[in-house]
Design a protein around this motif. Structure first.
Motif, mmCIF file in Angstrom:
data_model
loop_
_atom_site.group_PDB
_atom_site.id
_atom_site.type_symbol
_atom_site.label_atom_id
_atom_site.label_comp_id
_atom_site.label_asym_id
_atom_site.label_seq_id
_atom_site.Cartn_x
_atom_site.Cartn_y
_atom_site.Cartn_z
ATOM 1 N N PHE A 129 0.879 -1.210 0.010
ATOM 2 C CA PHE A 129 -0.093 -0.139 0.071
ATOM 3 C C PHE A 129 0.873 1.318 -0.080
ATOM 4 C CE2 PHE A 129 -3.794 -2.238 2.074
ATOM 5 C CZ PHE A 129 -4.546 -2.314 0.825
ATOM 6 N N SER B 14 2.308 1.911 -3.323
ATOM 7 C CA SER B 14 1.235 2.258 -4.324
ATOM 8 C C SER B 14 1.007 3.609 -4.123
ATOM 9 C CB SER B 14 -0.008 1.452 -3.978
ATOM 10 O OG SER B 14 0.259 0.045 -4.128
ATOM 11 N N LEU C 99 1.682 7.221 -6.727
ATOM 12 C CA LEU C 99 0.699 8.337 -7.209
ATOM 13 C C LEU C 99 1.187 9.503 -7.444
ATOM 14 C CD1 LEU C 99 -2.646 7.424 -4.929
ATOM 15 C CD2 LEU C 99 -2.093 6.774 -7.419
ATOM 16 N N ARG D 118 -0.303 15.003 -5.860
ATOM 17 C CA ARG D 118 -1.423 15.920 -5.336
ATOM 18 C C ARG D 118 -2.469 14.865 -4.888
ATOM 19 N NH1 ARG D 118 -1.510 15.266 -10.918
ATOM 20 N NH2 ARG D 118 -3.262 14.323 -11.785
ATOM 21 N N TYR D 119 -2.400 13.573 -4.900
ATOM 22 C CA TYR D 119 -3.335 12.532 -4.364
ATOM 23 C C TYR D 119 -3.280 12.023 -2.805
ATOM 24 C CZ TYR D 119 -5.287 12.178 -9.315
ATOM 25 O OH TYR D 119 -5.677 12.437 -10.604
ATOM 26 N N TRP E 210 -5.250 12.511 0.178
ATOM 27 C CA TRP E 210 -6.652 11.749 0.070
ATOM 28 C C TRP E 210 -6.347 10.365 0.538
ATOM 29 C CZ3 TRP E 210 -10.895 14.390 -0.490
ATOM 30 C CH2 TRP E 210 -10.816 15.663 -0.911
ATOM 31 N N THR E 211 -5.311 10.069 0.788
ATOM 32 C CA THR E 211 -5.078 8.468 1.146
ATOM 33 C C THR E 211 -5.147 8.430 2.756
ATOM 34 O OG1 THR E 211 -2.959 8.530 0.997
ATOM 35 C CG2 THR E 211 -4.194 7.795 -0.903
ATOM 36 N N ILE F 36 -7.211 8.179 4.759
ATOM 37 C CA ILE F 36 -8.070 7.251 5.551
ATOM 38 C C ILE F 36 -7.396 6.059 6.116
ATOM 39 C CG2 ILE F 36 -10.130 8.232 4.282
ATOM 40 C CD1 ILE F 36 -9.768 5.769 2.306
ATOM 41 N N MET G 132 -5.600 8.805 -12.525
ATOM 42 C CA MET G 132 -6.809 9.197 -12.021
ATOM 43 C C MET G 132 -7.475 7.769 -11.748
ATOM 44 S SD MET G 132 -8.421 11.435 -10.808
ATOM 45 C CE MET G 132 -10.152 11.231 -10.050
ATOM 46 N N ARG H 52 -5.783 4.741 -11.188
ATOM 47 C CA ARG H 52 -5.242 4.225 -10.492
ATOM 48 C C ARG H 52 -5.570 4.778 -8.997
ATOM 49 N NH1 ARG H 52 0.511 4.623 -12.227
ATOM 50 N NH2 ARG H 52 0.962 5.629 -10.390
ATOM 51 N N PHE H 53 -5.643 6.068 -8.904
ATOM 52 C CA PHE H 53 -5.866 6.628 -7.857
ATOM 53 C C PHE H 53 -7.311 6.267 -7.250
ATOM 54 C CE2 PHE H 53 -8.340 10.065 -5.822
ATOM 55 C CZ PHE H 53 -7.674 10.055 -4.386
ATOM 56 N N LEU I 226 -6.908 2.568 -5.903
ATOM 57 C CA LEU I 226 -6.405 2.572 -4.942
ATOM 58 C C LEU I 226 -7.114 3.104 -3.561
ATOM 59 C CD1 LEU I 226 -3.670 1.598 -3.432
ATOM 60 C CD2 LEU I 226 -2.694 3.859 -3.679
ATOM 61 N N PHE I 227 -7.569 4.214 -3.905
ATOM 62 C CA PHE I 227 -8.665 4.816 -3.021
ATOM 63 C C PHE I 227 -9.903 4.080 -2.375
ATOM 64 C CE2 PHE I 227 -11.901 7.686 -1.257
ATOM 65 C CZ PHE I 227 -11.214 8.506 -0.410
ATOM 66 N N LEU J 110 -9.931 0.735 -2.447
ATOM 67 C CA LEU J 110 -9.364 -0.375 -1.845
ATOM 68 C C LEU J 110 -8.782 0.067 -0.341
ATOM 69 C CD1 LEU J 110 -8.332 -3.259 -2.253
ATOM 70 C CD2 LEU J 110 -6.076 -2.474 -2.753
#
Lengths: 290, 262
Positions: free
Chosen positions: A85, A88, A92, A95-96, A99-100, A102, B1, B3-4, B7-8, B10
């Motif tokens: 994880f 992964s 990315l 900028r993403y 959001w992860t 969580i 996008m 892929r994000f 993953l999000f 998941l």
């Protein structure tokens, strides 16, 4: 900067005094009581009576083996999942990343809360069973496998994996964020596959933090109490539950047995750390450093 | 996008979805198998929360109280040793550092059950102070590590400047080094708070059921058949940590703005 000896000692005192009193003193009492000493008004003729009691039957070794198995399975799974994880997320675009967050939820949840979640998800009439039924995978809750309170320890392992994986992710991600991405770009330009990049380039870089994390999490799961206590006593049961029973539920005269188990768990933890560090150093010698 | 999103989803399914299940359970007292969404919503567990508001808030306050006290005590215990480890070379430093980080590595039961005997003799068993002390001794390694890293990252020239201008070593610590160390204190403090706030066993062992705690309050309910109330109270576990995270975040932001650092 060179500092005089008295000032060094003075700086350390605020920590050394409580450390010696509570950790050192606590461990000393644990060991002494395991030999039947300082046991309130009780005296024991045989100093080794607690240890003899432990090894006169098989339950102690069975519980120790069960704890070892649960801790090993949960920690290996959490390390693999967490590293995957974290890798992964790292891959990315930045900028993403925010959001992860969580994934940090289980870090805030106490172990007893995670144990409760395991019960409502995994029980025969729980959420996973309901979902399986709705999907037509099983006919009724009778067909759902027994996951709670069994000798397989699936409930404990699943709960520990849920709780430990985010910890692995935090540790691994922190190291990954210091990794020079241009090395990955170079490897890609030279035509190496993603799998090869991960195993030959990133994994050796991550091994030190993975080893540290493994030791912390393994010993925590091995000697942890809160989670097995919520998930109830399975057979053979975690070693911490056996210790609890001897400490709180049996007569005071049997307390040395609890203390003997604690002493052995403590010695095992130390041996495990030493053994694991030796082993990982030996394995890493064979690995080509960057 | 794509892929994000994958993953999000998941990460959400693995880590966040149990909270959704808890929220659903808290809204239903009659949940018959195999419903996924309860057929009937009701607010019974929220009525329970309102009815036991005093007990619940008192135990939450006690938990926050001893956790914050543990943060303060671990800070006081580790600040000078951390500076020493970051700045001074001495014989046996690695060994001493390793030894002092050990409480985070060995199972806490091993020293806590023996410490209980000592606390009994010192009159610390079943007291608030005893709980704070045992939690601090269990969690201070996280503070020590954070502060040592913080001191290592600090520019030594600030200290030297203050020294040259004649500041006393106490003043340097309070007026120069501590403010610069704030991010490390927060990082270590969050872990110490979380570890203390989450802990069930040590509080139960040393507090003896006399020192109230939220984990002690909720524990019997987790094993009861009333999953609805237990779910709601489990979700409540998240509130104090999140409240403090946001509060500290805002406070530091304001502080840095005032000092023109942001």
């Amino acid at each position: 900067m060179m500092r005089s000896r008295p000032s060094i000692v003075l700086s350390l005192l605020p920590l050394l005094i409580p450390f010696a009193a509570v950790i050192g003193g606590g461990l000393a009492v644990t060991v002494l009581q395991s030999f039947g000493l300082v046991m309130y008004a009780y005296t024991y003729e045989d100093m080794l009576f607690a240890y003899r009691q432990l090894f006169s039957d098989t339950w102690f070794l069975e519980s120790a083996a069960f704890s070892f198995y649960v801790a090993l399975a949960a920690t290996v799974a959490a390390i693999i999942l967490g590293t995957f994880f974290a890798y992964s997320i790292w891959k990315l675009p930045p900028r993403y990343h925010r959001w992860t967050v969580i994934y940090k939820i289980p870090l805030i949840l106490p172990h007893i809360a995670v144990g409760f979640i395991a019960v409502i998800l995994l029980s025969k009439t729980g959420m996973l069973s309901s979902i399986a039924h709705q999907l037509g995978l099983i006919d009724g809750f009778d067909a759902f496998p027994n996951l709670l309170y069994t000798g397989t320890g699936i409930d404990l392992i699943a709960a520990y994996v849920y709780k430990e994986t985010p910890f692995v992710m935090v540790m691994v991600y922190a190291v990954l964020s210091r990794f020079d991405r241009r090395l990955v770009d170079t490897a890609e330009m030279l035509g190496s596959s993603q799998v090869r990049i991960f195993f030959s380039l990133l994994l050796p870089f991550l091994m030190p933090v993975i080893n540290t994390t493994f030791i912390i999490l393994f010993i925590f799961a091995f000697g942890g109490f809160d989670l097995p206590f919520v998930l109830g006593s399975s057979n053979p049961g975690m070693i911490s539950i056996r210790i609890y029973e001897y400490f709180f539920q049996k007569e005071l005269a049997l307390r040395p047995v609890a203390m003997a188990m604690l002493t052995l768990v403590f010695c095992f933890s130390l041996l495990f750390i030493v053994f694991y560090l030796r082993l990982s150093q030996r394995v890493e010698k064979g690995v080509r450093k960057l | 996008m794509i892929r994000f999103s994958l993953l999000f989803s998941l990460l959400f399914a693995v880590f966040a979805s149990p909270l959704v299940v808890l929220a659903l359970y808290s809204l239903s007292s009659s949940w018959s198998y195999p419903q996924i969404i309860p057929a009937q919503l009701d607010w019974r567990s929220y009525a329970y929360l309102a009815g036991h508001f005093r007990d619940i808030s008192a135990s939450l306050l006690f938990s926050c109280g001893y956790s914050l006290a543990a943060v303060t005590l671990t800070l006081a215990m580790t600040i000078l040793p951390a500076r020493l480890f970051a700045r001074t070379d001495m014989a046996g430093k690695t060994l001493l550092e390793g030894l002092l980080l050990a409480p985070a590595l060995v199972p806490p039961m091993a020293f806590a059950m023996g410490a209980h005997y000592i606390f009994l003799h010192l009159g610390l068993a079943d007291t608030f102070a005893g709980v704070v002390l045992i939690l601090s001794l269990y969690s201070y390694p996280y503070m020590l590590r954070a502060l040592t890293a913080g001191f290592l990252a600090q520019d030594r020239n600030y200290t030297l400047c203050a020294q040259n201008m004649g500041a006393s070593s106490f003043r340097i610590l309070v007026a120069v080094e501590l403010p610069l160390l704030l991010p490390a204190i927060v990082a270590g403090g969050i872990i110490v708070f979380l570890v203390s706030f989450s802990e069930y066993f040590l509080v139960f062992l040393i507090g003896g059921g006399i020192v109230p705690s939220y984990s002690g309050y909720i524990f019997p309910l987790l094993n009861s058949s009333d999953k609805s109330v237990a779910s709601l109270l489990t979700l409540l576990f998240l509130l104090p940590p999140i409240f403090f995270f946001v509060l500290i975040d805002r406070l530091i932001y304001r502080l840095y703005r005032q000092r023109g650092l942001l």
